[in-house]
Write a protein that holds these residues in place. Structure first.
Motif, PDB file in Angstrom:
ATOM      1  N   GLN A 201      -3.430  -7.033  15.815  1.00 61.38           N
ATOM      2  CA  GLN A 201      -4.865  -7.223  16.037  1.00 61.38           C
ATOM      3  C   GLN A 201      -5.693  -6.986  14.774  1.00 61.38           C
ATOM      4  OE1 GLN A 201      -5.926  -8.751  18.565  1.00 61.38           O
ATOM      5  NE2 GLN A 201      -5.734  -7.716  20.517  1.00 61.38           N
ATOM      6  N   SER A 202      -5.054  -6.683  13.636  1.00 67.51           N
ATOM      7  CA  SER A 202      -5.826  -6.474  12.409  1.00 67.51           C
ATOM      8  C   SER A 202      -5.635  -7.669  11.483  1.00 67.51           C
ATOM      9  CB  SER A 202      -5.399  -5.183  11.700  1.00 67.51           C
ATOM     10  OG  SER A 202      -4.068  -5.269  11.254  1.00 67.51           O
ATOM     11  N   VAL A 203      -6.736  -8.169  10.941  1.00 64.03           N
ATOM     12  CA  VAL A 203      -6.672  -9.306  10.027  1.00 64.03           C
ATOM     13  C   VAL A 203      -7.154  -8.925   8.637  1.00 64.03           C
ATOM     14  CG1 VAL A 203      -6.955 -11.003  11.852  1.00 64.03           C
ATOM     15  CG2 VAL A 203      -8.965 -10.075  10.731  1.00 64.03           C
ATOM     16  N   TYR A 204      -7.603  -7.706   8.494  1.00 62.83           N
ATOM     17  CA  TYR A 204      -8.124  -7.274   7.196  1.00 62.83           C
ATOM     18  C   TYR A 204      -7.800  -5.805   7.014  1.00 62.83           C
ATOM     19  CZ  TYR A 204     -11.442  -6.284   3.435  1.00 62.83           C
ATOM     20  OH  TYR A 204     -12.009  -5.891   2.254  1.00 62.83           O
ATOM     21  N   SER A 205      -7.367  -5.444   5.830  1.00 63.62           N
ATOM     22  CA  SER A 205      -7.099  -4.039   5.533  1.00 63.62           C
ATOM     23  C   SER A 205      -7.802  -3.647   4.244  1.00 63.62           C
ATOM     24  CB  SER A 205      -5.590  -3.774   5.418  1.00 63.62           C
ATOM     25  OG  SER A 205      -5.040  -4.478   4.317  1.00 63.62           O
ATOM     26  N   ALA A 206      -8.259  -2.416   4.181  1.00 68.09           N
ATOM     27  CA  ALA A 206      -8.975  -1.907   3.013  1.00 68.09           C
ATOM     28  C   ALA A 206      -8.280  -0.647   2.523  1.00 68.09           C
ATOM     29  CB  ALA A 206     -10.428  -1.616   3.367  1.00 68.09           C
ATOM     30  N   PRO A 207      -7.663  -0.690   1.336  1.00 63.79           N
ATOM     31  CA  PRO A 207      -6.980   0.490   0.803  1.00 63.79           C
ATOM     32  C   PRO A 207      -7.924   1.347  -0.039  1.00 63.79           C
ATOM     33  CG  PRO A 207      -6.470  -1.410  -0.557  1.00 63.79           C
ATOM     34  CD  PRO A 207      -7.414  -1.891   0.519  1.00 63.79           C
ATOM     35  N   TYR A 208      -7.702   2.643  -0.032  1.00 64.32           N
ATOM     36  CA  TYR A 208      -8.507   3.587  -0.814  1.00 64.32           C
ATOM     37  C   TYR A 208      -7.571   4.596  -1.477  1.00 64.32           C
ATOM     38  CZ  TYR A 208     -12.243   1.721   2.103  1.00 64.32           C
ATOM     39  OH  TYR A 208     -13.116   0.878   2.751  1.00 64.32           O
ATOM     40  N   LEU A 209      -7.779   4.810  -2.777  1.00 69.16           N
ATOM     41  CA  LEU A 209      -7.065   5.865  -3.482  1.00 69.16           C
ATOM     42  C   LEU A 209      -7.839   7.166  -3.307  1.00 69.16           C
ATOM     43  CD1 LEU A 209      -5.967   4.109  -6.809  1.00 69.16           C
ATOM     44  CD2 LEU A 209      -4.546   4.656  -4.820  1.00 69.16           C
ATOM     45  N   VAL A 210      -7.143   8.218  -2.910  1.00 66.17           N
ATOM     46  CA  VAL A 210      -7.803   9.482  -2.570  1.00 66.17           C
ATOM     47  C   VAL A 210      -7.069  10.631  -3.244  1.00 66.17           C
ATOM     48  CG1 VAL A 210      -8.668  10.909  -0.690  1.00 66.17           C
ATOM     49  CG2 VAL A 210      -8.283   8.472  -0.304  1.00 66.17           C
ATOM     50  N   GLU A 211      -7.826  11.509  -3.909  1.00 68.85           N
ATOM     51  CA  GLU A 211      -7.256  12.747  -4.433  1.00 68.85           C
ATOM     52  C   GLU A 211      -7.579  13.882  -3.478  1.00 68.85           C
ATOM     53  OE1 GLU A 211      -7.307  15.704  -8.332  1.00 68.85           O
ATOM     54  OE2 GLU A 211      -9.035  14.458  -7.902  1.00 68.85           O
ATOM     55  N   SER A 212      -6.570  14.662  -3.133  1.00 68.90           N
ATOM     56  CA  SER A 212      -6.791  15.823  -2.285  1.00 68.90           C
ATOM     57  C   SER A 212      -5.806  16.912  -2.682  1.00 68.90           C
ATOM     58  CB  SER A 212      -6.605  15.468  -0.805  1.00 68.90           C
ATOM     59  OG  SER A 212      -6.837  16.591   0.021  1.00 68.90           O
ATOM     60  N   CYS A 213      -6.348  18.052  -3.039  1.00 70.00           N
ATOM     61  CA  CYS A 213      -5.527  19.219  -3.401  1.00 70.00           C
ATOM     62  C   CYS A 213      -4.507  18.884  -4.482  1.00 70.00           C
ATOM     63  CB  CYS A 213      -4.832  19.788  -2.166  1.00 70.00           C
ATOM     64  SG  CYS A 213      -5.986  20.322  -0.879  1.00 70.00           S
ATOM     65  N   GLY A 214      -4.947  18.106  -5.483  1.00 76.35           N
ATOM     66  CA  GLY A 214      -4.089  17.813  -6.627  1.00 76.35           C
ATOM     67  C   GLY A 214      -3.057  16.737  -6.393  1.00 76.35           C
TER      68      GLY A 214
END
Length: 732
Positions: A201-214
């Motif tokens: 059911q998903s036709v679009y995805s959005a990736p995000y680079l995330v820093e957390s606790c090093g």
């Protein structure tokens, strides 16, 4: 670390920016105090946010940019961005901004501001450089999207290519002999898009680079259509790890963040995470959660909880309908996790589950008297009863089979009590372990049951999910083009009748005319490809799937819902995101034809990308359409009149219960002993304290079959269970 939100407050009538406001949604003891207006931002646009600093542009001259700290009121001028227009500077999807560190003063050589747009990387040192340096990235020209992130002072760029691959680059900034900066990119990883998951059911995805606790994470949001939080179909989180002691990084999926929380910028700014000390002091801020700022008009934060894969909308200002635009997360401190001595001591004293189990006294339950075993069994819920019978041979011999237990006949000893259990549709999904189904009884939502899928093929089990349900059977997907039917109550798998479909990852709105035990069943699904609508269909027993051209020029845009097979017409009916009706008809001669109807026209005049959800369901031989606005502020139901070719408003479905979920929707008649359950719409949503959420068509209020006192006017603070569908329990 304290986390804030800065946003443009919008006039309700003119839709123009009135002011910029700063608000702390997680403030202890005062969660709803009025936002603070930042007068220094008058006539400005916020284009990025990072670690307490804002990058702002002049509304009349977008190339005139500077850094601003709203806490210290510090301003640092930046060189003019001559190459970027207003459209580019403010585009939250194509431009990314990042800073290597927080500037100590108005002239800090260590701090570098970087702007990434297409193949260009622009960079400068605030207060030090008079112009932007330019680097033309020599990456594949067939770039579909990219995102910037920073971890431990190192900038990373993730580039997604059209060939289904993504490249991860480490961006290095060095100083030449003439004191000018030079930027170089080094590839440190290559992965396929499928490594980051793909959801039905998903036709679009959005990736995000995330820093957390090093540590560096990649979070992927899966949308049904467009980047709108109310249409998120799934959330996947991955962590980058070193591969074989080299500079190359690989990704591993993360099932739990434990005591970390991630804050996602649905914009061009770096996302970040932080450590949340347990126990939390705020009901909204919790560990193992992801917080997403809604990008539409209403001031809403979406909270995704990894434990149950639920998505909950929270209004920032529940007592006033404030409209906002371009919200950004803003932090006032770093995000490193520092354990104090008391926390370390607490962690040292925690016993493992194995240690606890060794100390627990073991009781031989099989030694209980037979009459006591029978008394216990007759008071159990259905799934508990199933497990109870499987505990040992003695329990199985003393109790009735499930088929007899579930019968409503008064002759059965176990249902003579006045508190006999209702057999209603259940909510079912796959979470965590792909070979385990999670089951929720709508009358007892505080308990989650587990049913194991007896499947040994790893190509199926690796990424299992439910795509449709009908009469107690689930249509399952293994993401290798493999589809099969599964009955979680009888644990029967029927996979031999369905050939592989290599395009399944692109299909939506799947439905079936019959269960796999029928001889002449048909399975259908829709695919949008290059502006065209393709209909995939399969007739039981055929060697392969058939692909039919539906329509062109985007006249029908599939929604995140399921179709209705209308037997009287021998056709499947579909409802798109605008409320437009489509039909896929199959003649006895096996001739297939798609039709997008101009009449009936859509009964709702509403921006479909503004948060509206649509459902289609058959009820008492008629086709109903259901429209739900963002966070459920209004619900409208219509009945299809075939003769007059129009939708007629419906305010009463009598004694029917309408069960709605993206994967499957259907109607049931309310039990005779619980008539108050009728005339209601049941969503795949739960309230933390009040149980299952349903909508009463008579009172036009949200209520709960678990709590008579519940009465709500919207769906705020209710948990939508992603990937969850309704199923009718059956043992045949």
């Amino acid at each position: 670390m304290e986390t804030w939100v800065i946003f443009e407050e919008v006039d309700k009538n003119s839709k123009r920016t009135q002011s910029h406001s700063l608000f702390s949604p997680f403030a202890q003891n005062k969660p709803y105090f009025p936002p603070k207006t930042i007068s220094e931002l008058s006539g400005k646009m916020v284009v990025a946010s990072y670690n307490g600093w804002l990058m702002i542009a002049d509304s009349n001259d977008p190339g005139s940019v500077l850094l601003f700290n709203p806490f210290s009121q510090t301003t640092i001028n930046l060189p003019h961005l001559d190459l970027l227009s207003e459209e580019v500077v403010c585009n939250q999807n194509s431009v990314n901004y990042v800073m290597t560190c927080v500037p100590d003063d108005d002239k800090d050589e260590r701090c570098v501001v970087m702007v990434s747009w297409k193949s260009l990387i622009l960079f400068c040192r605030p207060g030090y450089d008079d112009s932007w340096g330019i680097h033309h990235a020599s990456v594949n020209s067939d770039v579909r999207s990219h995102t910037l992130g920073i971890c431990n002072g190192i900038i990373y760029k993730l580039v997604f290519l059209a060939n289904q691959y993504a490249l991860l680059y480490r961006v290095t900034i060095s100083e030449r002999d003439d004191s000018n900066l030079v930027v170089t990119l080094k590839s440190v990883g290559q992965l396929r898009w499928t490594d980051l998951g793909r959801r039905y059911q998903s036709v679009y995805s959005a990736p995000y680079l995330v820093e957390s606790c090093g540590e560096l994470y990649c979070l992927n949001l899966f949308y049904g259509h467009g980047t709108y939080c109310n249409d998120i179909q799934d959330v996947r989180i991955f962590k980058f790890v070193e591969k074989d002691n080299t500079e190359t990084l690989d990704v591993v999926q993360v099932e739990s963040l434990e005591n970390q929380a991630l804050f996602i910028q649905v914009s061009n700014s770096p996302s970040f995470g932080c450590y949340v000390p347990p126990p939390t002091t705020s009901g909204l801020l919790q560990g193992n959660c992801v917080y997403i700022l809604a990008s539409f008009d209403e001031a809403v934060i979406f909270k995704y909880h990894l434990e149950d894969r639920s998505l909950t909308p929270f209004p920032l200002f529940p007592n006033q309908k404030l409209l906002w635009r371009r919200p950004f997360w803003l932090t006032s401190a770093g995000n490193k996790r520092n354990l104090d001595e008391s926390e370390e001591k607490e962690m040292d004293t925690v016993l493992s589950e194995e240690d606890v189990s060794k100390k627990r006294h073991e009781t031989e339950f099989g030694d209980l008297p037979s009459d006591l075993i029978c008394r216990i069994a007759r008071r159990l819920l259905l799934t508990d009863y199933s497990r109870f019978r499987a505990t040992c041979k003695k329990y199985g011999d003393l109790t009735l089979p499930l088929q007899c237990w579930s019968s409503q006949s008064s002759k059965i000893e176990y249902l003579e009590t006045t508190k006999s259990e209702l057999i209603l549709p259940w909510l079912i999904s796959i979470r965590g372990d792909p070979k385990i189904c999670n089951v929720i009884d709508p009358m007892h939502t505080d308990q989650i049951y587990l049913i194991t899928i007896p499947w040994d093929d790893q190509s199926y089990a690796a990424t299992m999910e439910v795509v449709y349900s009908k009469n107690g059977w689930l249509l399952m997907n293994g993401f290798a083009g493999n589809l099969f039917f599964y009955n979680p109550f009888t644990k029967v798998i029927n996979g031999a009748v369905l050939p592989a479909n290599n395009n399944f990852g692109h299909l939506r709105c799947m439905g079936s005319s019959a269960t796999p035990i029928s001889e002449n069943g048909i399975i259908v699904g829709l695919q949008r490809s290059m502006g065209q609508l393709l209909v995939h269909s399969y007739i039981y027993g055929d060697p392969e799937w058939l692909v039919t051209l539906g329509c062109v020029k985007g006249s029908f845009i599939p929604a995140s819902n399921s179709p209705v097979y209308y037997k009287n017409k021998n056709a499947f009916y579909f409802l798109d995101i605008t409320g437009r009706l489509g039909r896929y008809k199959i003649t006895p001669e096996r001739r297939y034809k798609w039709k997008t109807f101009s009449k009936p026209s859509t009964p709702i005049v509403c921006n479909p990308l503004g948060g509206m959800t649509t459902y289609l369901v058959e009820c008492d031989g008629e086709i109903l359409s259901v429209f739900v606005s963002l966070a459920g502020s209004w619900v409208k139901v219509f009945r299809l009149n075939f003769m007059k070719k129009r939708w007629a408003r419906v305010d009463n479905v009598k004694n029917h219960m309408i069960f709605l979920s993206p994967q499957s929707s259907f109607a049931e008649v309310a039990p005779d002993n619980r008539p108050e359950l009728g005339n209601k719409l049941y969503f795949s949503r739960l309230h933390q304290k009040e149980g299952l959420v349903c909508y009463d068509l008579a009172s036009h209020r949200y209520c709960s079959p678990n709590n008579d006192s519940m009465s709500r006017e919207n769906l705020f603070q209710t948990r939508e269970l992603l990937g969850c569908t309704w199923i009718q329990p059956t043992w045949s």
